[in-house]
Design a protein around this motif. Structure first.
Motif, short mmCIF file in Angstrom:
data_model
loop_
_atom_site.label_atom_id
_atom_site.label_comp_id
_atom_site.label_asym_id
_atom_site.label_seq_id
_atom_site.Cartn_x
_atom_site.Cartn_y
_atom_site.Cartn_z
N ILE B 103 34.15 33.98 44.04
CA ILE B 103 34.70 35.34 44.13
C ILE B 103 36.02 35.31 44.88
N PHE B 107 39.29 36.61 42.86
CA PHE B 107 39.94 37.91 43.06
C PHE B 107 39.87 38.55 44.43
N LEU B 108 39.28 37.95 45.39
CA LEU B 108 39.34 38.59 46.71
C LEU B 108 39.93 37.61 47.71
N ALA B 115 32.40 37.78 54.94
CA ALA B 115 32.16 39.16 54.52
C ALA B 115 31.57 39.19 53.11
N ILE B 116 32.11 38.33 52.24
CA ILE B 116 31.58 38.30 50.87
C ILE B 116 30.15 37.77 50.88
N PHE B 258 42.57 47.60 30.72
CA PHE B 258 42.48 46.60 31.78
C PHE B 258 43.17 45.31 31.36
N ASN B 259 43.82 44.73 32.31
CA ASN B 259 44.57 43.51 32.03
C ASN B 259 43.67 42.29 32.14
N ARG B 260 42.84 42.29 33.15
CA ARG B 260 41.97 41.13 33.36
C ARG B 260 40.53 41.50 33.05
N MET B 263 37.57 40.05 35.42
CA MET B 263 37.03 40.72 36.61
C MET B 263 35.64 41.28 36.34
N PHE B 264 35.55 42.06 35.27
CA PHE B 264 34.27 42.72 35.02
C PHE B 264 33.21 41.72 34.56
N LEU B 267 32.24 39.68 37.74
CA LEU B 267 31.48 40.45 38.71
C LEU B 267 30.12 40.80 38.16
N ILE B 271 26.69 39.81 39.94
CA ILE B 271 25.60 40.74 40.23
C ILE B 271 24.28 40.15 39.71
#
Lengths: 442, 357
Positions: B103, B107-108, B115-116, B258-260, B263-264, B267, B271
């Motif tokens: 992650i 993207f983070l 924290a993640i 959405f460009n990327r 991401m979805f 993620l 999940i």
């Protein structure tokens, strides 16, 4: 004899609406007692005289009196009978007290159309505060011998009627048994509100999600009963509490079935989408603007950035600020009388629509997202359900501010986990086949 | 009551989470051509052990794995239950640490790692604390909400595919058997199916439905390897840490806002992994409960989560993750083969014992 009379007098001596009225009917000395606030006295006396004065002997009158009413012996019975609004007749010679049903003052409203839930092309009648009338309305909606009613009087000091309704053969016996056991066990607990009832039923009182569907429409209640649910009516609460609540209550209205099948599906799908929109849109905005702008197409990202030009604080604060004002407006318009309500709407509309954007306090794209989320939220069925969705969106918002899109999904995960963990009498909040679940777990 | 759908959905979701990250890189690294051979061998093994496992479990309709082993004596408990527990614990540590790193890389980049990890572990712990039924129902919700996104991404990931890269179809070189990388790929193959032995007393299912879901995930293994190869070619894609993710990243859809899309997709998979971690956490707590019978199993879940979090904090970089991953591999093989076989043998012995006297 006089001792009983003086005892009664002593009990009610501080109640100015209590009356003691000596009367003489056909030579029998009686005393009428009751509360003027509950009994229409002139009419009741007239009715009483009508009944007894027509050429009857003393003996006949006494016999009829006993047949018409209930004998009350001790002072506790008498006082609770007075409070229930009965007319008590004390026969001096016999030294007993008989409670009669008098002509009462009309204290409850008539059966009206529903106030809290709007119905489109469906039956409009709504339940009322009077339990018996509500049950009657439901019986009319569901004319079957399988509809069973069980009455309870809850509380030791403050008595409140509670009725349990279910359809025999539809509701699982285990569920009914479990509810009845809980109610039997806590007969002496007072139920003044729904929170008390939740405690009496042994459900989780700290859960945000209501364990039952609250409806004032007989059609909803009747169809729920046919699906194997159980309805509770509480005195002076003009709603049916349908137990157990399931997630489908958020977007399935029985009245939808009065439309054509594809329309019904479309409407329900719309509500489902609306719930998701109202949950994630504020969070998604913050995530996309503040944490993961690279996800968006570059043109879109630029136009959002442009609209935020001059906004002095981060997207999270911006969103939170406007959401809270929105909540104020919603709460304010509930609170205000109907004549002033529109003012709030207008003021809110002006503030949110124009002034805030022009003052560069928030971006105008945010207003669009906010409006979408708020309007979507109002499609949720039932105020409490809409309220918990409203509350849950803040979890997603906060997580999104920290973790971006991951936060949005984690929020959905946590909310899903919370909903999945809710069980009402062993029936899961997410179950879609109540009958099967009920038989197994109930 | 039959809960096959929940089990099936869960099976598919967790495997999706496991397949699309590390598996393609392992396979692409292990051979240069005809990747379907190592994949199919893995899949064959997968189907075989699942069938053995399910057959074995049918002898114990009302017992989960823990009670099967504890009922067969202390030797069996220490020989199998303990390794399984340790294996689960390691999986959890690796999953938390590795997926947090993924992650962060993707993207983070500004968010601190702890924290993640904290978020992932907190979510998993919360769900594990709520119990088995909640875990599987959450799986159903997530499938409804997130699976369409994932399937959409899988479909559009074929955008840049050049089918000629599929050749050569045959390769005589079976040297992948000698590479440790290949055995790492069994993380995806044998990672999740053990849960079948934990759930059937609470959530009964039909073995046939499970086999259906096994068949449903087979194409995913192939897609996860072949789509990167067909997009970039073997030589290029072998350089990537996460080939499939790179492929999805290369998707360009002008009509989407959405460009990327990555991401979805990612993620969503993360999940699913969180869901998987919740279950593994619950299973670990269940096994620990056999050794340490506290009144509240939820407390064990929380203690375990704290332990896992502190272990994951000690792992400093990706190399160390790979190292632990390597350590875990022999144990994985022991567990993945040992447990189904031992359950089958125990089951057969039990029926024999019942019929002879």
């Amino acid at each position: 004899m006089n001792s009983l009379l003086s005892e009664i007098k002593a009990t009610f001596k501080d109640n100015d609406d209590f009356f003691l009225m000596p009367q003489n009917i056909q030579g029998i000395d009686i005393v009428l007692m009751g509360l003027t606030s509950l009994i229409d006295l002139p009419k009741s006396i007239e009715a009483l005289e009508d009944k007894f004065e027509r050429n009857s002997t003393k003996k006949e009158i006494l016999m009829r009196l006993n047949n018409n009413g209930e004998k009350k012996k001790n002072i506790a019975e008498i006082s609770s009978s007075v409070i229930e609004g009965n007319l008590l007749v004390l026969v001096k010679s016999k030294a007993n007290v008989v409670a009669l049903k008098p002509i009462g003052k009309s204290l409850s409203r008539a059966v009206e159309s529903s106030e809290n839930e709007q119905v489109l092309q469906g039956p409009l009648v709504a339940f009322t505060e009077e339990v018996d009338i509500s049950i009657g309305i439901l019986r009319k909606q569901l004319p079957t011998a399988n509809l069973l009613v069980k009455n309870y009087t809850m509380g030791r000091d403050i008595n409140r009627k509670l009725s349990l309704l279910y359809c025999e053969g539809k509701a699982s016996p285990k569920l009914i048994r479990a509810i009845m056991d809980k109610l039997d066990m806590s007969q002496d607990k007072e139920i003044n509100n729904i929170q008390d009832l939740i405690k009496v039923l042994g459900l989780r009182s700290r859960s945000v999600v209501a364990p039952f569907k609250i409806t004032e429409l007989p059609e909803e209640a009747a169809q729920s009963l046919l699906k194997g649910k159980v309805a509770l009516f509480l005195d002076n609460f003009p709603f049916a509490l349908v137990l157990p609540g399931v997630i489908w209550d958020l977007f399935i209205l029985e009245n939808d079935r009065n439309f054509t099948y594809p329309l019904m599906l479309a409407i329900r799908l719309l509500r489902m989408v609306a719930i998701i929109v109202s949950l994630i849109v504020p969070g998604l905005y913050v995530a996309l603007v503040a944490v993961n702008p690279e996800v968006l197409q570059i043109e879109l990202a630029l136009s959002i950035a442009q609209s935020r030009e001059g906004v002095p604080y981060p997207a999270f604060v911006e969103m939170l600020f406007m959401l809270i004002i929105m909540e104020f407006i919603i709460e304010g318009s509930i609170r205000l009388p109907k004549s002033i309500g529109p003012t709030i709407t207008m003021v809110g509309g002006i503030i949110i629509g124009q002034a805030v954007v022009e003052a560069k306090l928030v971006s105008n794209i945010l207003i669009i997202f906010l409006a979408a989320a708020t309007i979507a939220n109002s499609t949720v069925i039932g105020f409490q359900n809409a309220a918990f969705i409203r509350l849950f969106k803040y979890i997603i918002l906060i997580l999104a501010a920290i973790y971006g899109v991951l936060g949005v999904l984690a929020g959905i995960f946590l909310i899903g986990a919370h909903l999945a963990s809710i069980q009402v009498f062993g029936i899961s909040y997410l179950s879609n086949n109540l009958k099967k679940e009920g038989e197994k777990n109930g | 009551m039959d809960k096959s759908i929940q089990i099936t959905v869960f099976y598919i979701l967790t495997h999706m989470g496991l397949i699309f990250f590390l598996y393609p890189a392992n396979i692409i690294e292990s051979t240069t051509a005809a990747h379907w051979i190592p994949i199919c061998i893995g899949l064959f093994v997968h189907i075989l052990i699942v069938i053995i496992y399910l057959t074995g479990l049918q002898f114990f309709p009302h017992k989960d794995l823990v009670s099967i082993y504890t009922a067969s004596g202390a030797t069996m408990t220490f020989l199998f239950l303990l390794p399984v527990g340790v294996y689960f614990l390691m999986i959890n540590i690796i999953a938390v640490r590795a997926y947090s790193e993924i992650i962060m890389i993707i993207f983070l980049s500004k968010t601190p790692l702890w924290a993640i990890m904290g978020l992932l572990l907190f979510s998993a712990t919360y769900l594990a604390y709520k119990g088995l039924k909640a875990i599987f129902q959450t799986g159903l919700i997530l499938a409804i909400l997130v699976l369409p996104l994932i399937l959409f991404t899988i479909v559009v990931s074929f955008q840049n595919v050049d089918w000629r890269y599929i050749y050569p179809i045959w390769n005589d070189d079976f040297s992948f058997f000698n590479k440790s990388v290949y055995y790492k790929s069994f993380f995806a193959i044998g990672g999740s199916f053990l849960f079948l032995g934990f759930v059937h007393p609470v959530l009964p299912y039909r073995p046939k439905m499970v086999l259906l879901s096994v068949i449903a995930i087979l194409p995913l293994f192939l897609i996860s390897v072949y789509v990167p190869i067909m997009t970039f070619g073997q030589a290029t894609s072998s350089n990537f840490l996460f080939p499939y993710v790179m492929t999805v990243d290369a998707i360009q859809l002008s009509w989407l806002m959405f460009n990327r899309v990555t991401m979805f997709f990612l993620l969503g998979l993360v999940i699913f992994i969180t869901l998987f971690m919740a279950l593994v956490l619950w299973k670990t707590a269940r096994i620990m409960h056999a050794f340490l019978p506290l009144r509240n199993q939820g407390l064990l879940v929380i203690l375990l989560a704290i332990f896992i979090f502190s272990c994951a904090l000690f792992i400093s970089d990706w190399k160390e993750i790979e190292m632990i991953f390597g350590w875990n591999t022999p144990l994985r093989f022991y567990v993945v083969f040992g447990v189904p076989l031992s359950v089958l043998i125990l089951g057969l012995r039990q029926t024999k014992g019942e019929t002879t006297p």
